[in-house]
Write a protein that holds these residues in place. Sequence first.
Motif, PDB file in Angstrom:
ATOM      1  N   GLN A  13       0.066  11.886   4.429  1.00  0.00           N
ATOM      2  CA  GLN A  13      -0.861  11.971   3.298  1.00  0.00           C
ATOM      3  C   GLN A  13      -2.161  12.659   3.719  1.00  0.00           C
ATOM      4  O   GLN A  13      -2.659  13.542   3.021  1.00  0.00           O
ATOM      5  N   VAL A  14      -2.702  12.281   4.853  1.00  0.00           N
ATOM      6  CA  VAL A  14      -3.964  12.861   5.333  1.00  0.00           C
ATOM      7  C   VAL A  14      -3.808  14.362   5.580  1.00  0.00           C
ATOM      8  O   VAL A  14      -4.718  15.142   5.313  1.00  0.00           O
ATOM      9  N   LYS A  15      -2.624  14.777   6.043  1.00  0.00           N
ATOM     10  CA  LYS A  15      -2.377  16.196   6.322  1.00  0.00           C
ATOM     11  C   LYS A  15      -1.871  16.955   5.090  1.00  0.00           C
ATOM     12  O   LYS A  15      -1.463  18.102   5.202  1.00  0.00           O
TER      13      LYS A  15
ATOM     14  N   GLY B 188      13.185  15.944  -4.205  1.00  0.00           N
ATOM     15  CA  GLY B 188      13.480  15.771  -5.624  1.00  0.00           C
ATOM     16  C   GLY B 188      12.937  14.493  -6.204  1.00  0.00           C
ATOM     17  O   GLY B 188      13.363  14.054  -7.275  1.00  0.00           O
ATOM     18  N   ALA B 189      11.982  13.881  -5.518  1.00  0.00           N
ATOM     19  CA  ALA B 189      11.407  12.619  -5.998  1.00  0.00           C
ATOM     20  C   ALA B 189      10.328  12.857  -7.043  1.00  0.00           C
ATOM     21  O   ALA B 189      10.064  11.994  -7.872  1.00  0.00           O
ATOM     22  N   ILE B 190       9.673  14.028  -6.967  1.00  0.00           N
ATOM     23  CA  ILE B 190       8.637  14.374  -7.947  1.00  0.00           C
ATOM     24  C   ILE B 190       8.789  15.845  -8.323  1.00  0.00           C
ATOM     25  O   ILE B 190       9.367  16.636  -7.575  1.00  0.00           O
ATOM     26  N   TRP B 191       8.251  16.184  -9.482  1.00  0.00           N
ATOM     27  CA  TRP B 191       8.240  17.564  -9.944  1.00  0.00           C
ATOM     28  C   TRP B 191       6.833  17.872 -10.381  1.00  0.00           C
ATOM     29  O   TRP B 191       6.248  17.158 -11.181  1.00  0.00           O
TER      30      TRP B 191
ATOM     31  N   PHE C 133       2.113   9.371  -6.828  1.00  0.00           N
ATOM     32  CA  PHE C 133       2.516  10.764  -7.004  1.00  0.00           C
ATOM     33  C   PHE C 133       3.441  10.935  -8.203  1.00  0.00           C
ATOM     34  O   PHE C 133       3.787  12.053  -8.557  1.00  0.00           O
ATOM     35  N   GLY C 134       3.884   9.833  -8.785  1.00  0.00           N
ATOM     36  CA  GLY C 134       4.829   9.878  -9.886  1.00  0.00           C
ATOM     37  C   GLY C 134       6.255   9.621  -9.432  1.00  0.00           C
ATOM     38  O   GLY C 134       7.174   9.679 -10.239  1.00  0.00           O
TER      39      GLY C 134
ATOM     40  N   SER D 208       0.825  -1.214   0.000  1.00  0.00           N
ATOM     41  CA  SER D 208       0.000   0.000   0.000  1.00  0.00           C
ATOM     42  C   SER D 208       0.855   1.258   0.000  1.00  0.00           C
ATOM     43  O   SER D 208       0.558   2.214  -0.726  1.00  0.00           O
ATOM     44  N   ILE D 209       1.918   1.284   0.781  1.00  0.00           N
ATOM     45  CA  ILE D 209       2.781   2.462   0.859  1.00  0.00           C
ATOM     46  C   ILE D 209       3.542   2.644  -0.455  1.00  0.00           C
ATOM     47  O   ILE D 209       3.676   3.773  -0.950  1.00  0.00           O
ATOM     48  N   LYS D 210       4.022   1.555  -1.053  1.00  0.00           N
ATOM     49  CA  LYS D 210       4.707   1.656  -2.347  1.00  0.00           C
ATOM     50  C   LYS D 210       3.751   2.200  -3.407  1.00  0.00           C
ATOM     51  O   LYS D 210       4.125   3.067  -4.198  1.00  0.00           O
ATOM     52  N   THR D 211       2.521   1.725  -3.391  1.00  0.00           N
ATOM     53  CA  THR D 211       1.516   2.186  -4.345  1.00  0.00           C
ATOM     54  C   THR D 211       1.198   3.665  -4.136  1.00  0.00           C
ATOM     55  O   THR D 211       1.105   4.435  -5.099  1.00  0.00           O
ATOM     56  N   LEU D 212       1.028   4.071  -2.875  1.00  0.00           N
ATOM     57  CA  LEU D 212       0.723   5.464  -2.568  1.00  0.00           C
ATOM     58  C   LEU D 212       1.834   6.384  -3.061  1.00  0.00           C
ATOM     59  O   LEU D 212       1.567   7.374  -3.762  1.00  0.00           O
ATOM     60  N   ILE D 213       3.060   6.091  -2.722  1.00  0.00           N
ATOM     61  CA  ILE D 213       4.176   6.953  -3.127  1.00  0.00           C
ATOM     62  C   ILE D 213       4.342   6.965  -4.634  1.00  0.00           C
ATOM     63  O   ILE D 213       4.560   8.020  -5.235  1.00  0.00           O
TER      64      ILE D 213
END
Length: 103
Positions: free
Chosen positions: A86-88, A99-102, A34-35, A26-31
Amino acid sequence: MDMVKRLVADRPVVIFSRSTCCMSHSIKTLISSFGANPTVFELDQIPNGKQIEKALLQQLGCQPSVPAVFIGQEFVGGDKQIMSLQVKNELAPLLMKAGAIWI
């Protein structure tokens, strides 16, 4: 702990996981949603996985030991901490800062 630091160095997002853990999935999917393209170490599938898991338990106090998420080379926490961010609405800004997403 030095082994964990080396694995986390120079990577924006690292997840220590177990391939059979539903919360890790679930955590891998969530992150990833975001791309981000996290580096994932499946502790049940790598030769030194038990040593890494022991370091996560003893040095960082991870309970349970997986998922253990590092963002920007800093230990953020496990599934509860990531879901709380995520909730916040704090997870995306943290990923951007690392630098993981732009966006």
